[in-house]
Design an enzyme around this catalytic site. Structure first.
Site, mmCIF file in Angstrom:
data_model
loop_
_atom_site.group_PDB
_atom_site.id
_atom_site.type_symbol
_atom_site.label_atom_id
_atom_site.label_comp_id
_atom_site.label_asym_id
_atom_site.label_seq_id
_atom_site.Cartn_x
_atom_site.Cartn_y
_atom_site.Cartn_z
ATOM 1 N N CYS A 80 1.069 -1.298 0.035
ATOM 2 C CA CYS A 80 -0.016 -0.161 0.225
ATOM 3 C C CYS A 80 0.816 1.073 -0.101
ATOM 4 O O CYS A 80 1.565 1.307 -0.918
ATOM 5 C CB CYS A 80 -0.906 0.049 1.107
ATOM 6 S SG CYS A 80 -2.286 1.132 0.964
ATOM 7 N N HIS A 182 -3.572 -4.859 -0.487
ATOM 8 C CA HIS A 182 -3.096 -5.455 0.744
ATOM 9 C C HIS A 182 -3.292 -7.081 0.383
ATOM 10 O O HIS A 182 -4.316 -7.699 0.712
ATOM 11 C CB HIS A 182 -4.033 -4.881 1.926
ATOM 12 C CG HIS A 182 -3.904 -3.701 2.287
ATOM 13 N ND1 HIS A 182 -3.049 -3.349 3.229
ATOM 14 C CD2 HIS A 182 -4.559 -2.432 1.786
ATOM 15 C CE1 HIS A 182 -3.012 -2.065 3.365
ATOM 16 N NE2 HIS A 182 -3.876 -1.314 2.869
ATOM 17 N N GLU A 184 -2.378 -9.254 2.806
ATOM 18 C CA GLU A 184 -2.844 -9.706 4.031
ATOM 19 C C GLU A 184 -4.068 -9.574 4.228
ATOM 20 O O GLU A 184 -4.553 -10.225 5.455
ATOM 21 C CB GLU A 184 -1.944 -9.083 4.992
ATOM 22 C CG GLU A 184 -2.236 -7.630 5.713
ATOM 23 C CD GLU A 184 -2.032 -6.732 4.707
ATOM 24 O OE1 GLU A 184 -2.117 -5.301 4.961
ATOM 25 O OE2 GLU A 184 -1.488 -6.867 3.393
#
Length: 202
Positions: A80, A182, A184
């Site tokens: 990001c 992202h 994750e």
């Protein structure tokens, strides 16, 4: 077994990255200690917020110099805002230099759609990056951003998405990778990318 150092510079969603790596069985350490970066197998640079503030917190204690040194010999992943910091400069808030791993600048997303861009968008890959090994084209990943990297070199772009026009979604220059999305927070697809990254230097 080695570990991935997660850069702690006061900007970023550190625990979600660490939790994702832990789920994959990958050791990690949240740190700002030079020795931890030197001993690590890989480094992740997360980031949330505005570019100039993040740059001040990164460069103030000299972490920018640490990343430039370590990039010569191990994989680094910016996520990001962490990806945006990989670029040479940014126009967000005020002109500001970056790490200059990727040639280009960070600019407001050129779109008529609502900003920030929040949600799931598909990826179109370019080239053959080890970050996306085994991952099919057009997978969906999670974005939250109003600014994007504008690369000057096509060979440093490894994925794009579309948000009212093409937007750089991932970059690579040698050992240095960046994802505007992202991983994750992108389910099994994102975990597969983090697993690929975790295996680069092990």
């Amino acid at each position: 077994m080695g570990y991935t150092a997660i850069v702690d510079y006061g900007v970023g969603n550190l625990m979600s990255v660490r939790n994702a790596l832990s789920y994959l069985g990958l050791e990690s350490k949240i740190t700002s200690d030079d020795r931890d970066f030197e001993r690590s197998d890989a480094i992740i640079l997360p980031g949330v917020g505005a570019f100039p503030d993040a740059w001040e917190k990164l460069s103030g204690p000299g972490l920018d110099k640490v990343l430039r040194r370590e990039a010569v010999r191990k994989p680094i992943l910016g996520i990001c805002l962490g990806m945006q910091l990989l670029f040479r400069q940014s126009e967000e808030v005020r002109p500001c230099q970056g790490l200059n791993f990727v040639q280009g600048s960070v600019q407001k997303i050129p779109t008529d759609l609502k900003l920030p861009h929040i949600g799931w968008n598909s990826l179109q890959f370019s080239g053959d990056s080890p970050l996306f090994r085994g991952i099919p084209e057009e997978v969906y990943v999670y974005f939250v951003h109003s600014f994007c990297g504008v690369a000057e070199r096509e060979d440093q772009v490894i994925a794009r998405t579309n948000y009212g026009g093409p937007v750089v979604a991932a970059v690579q220059n040698g050992n240095v990778f960046g994802t505007q999305f992202h991983p994750e927070k992108s389910g099994e697809v994102g975990l597969a990318m983090l697993r690929n990254f975790g295996g680069l230097n092990r």
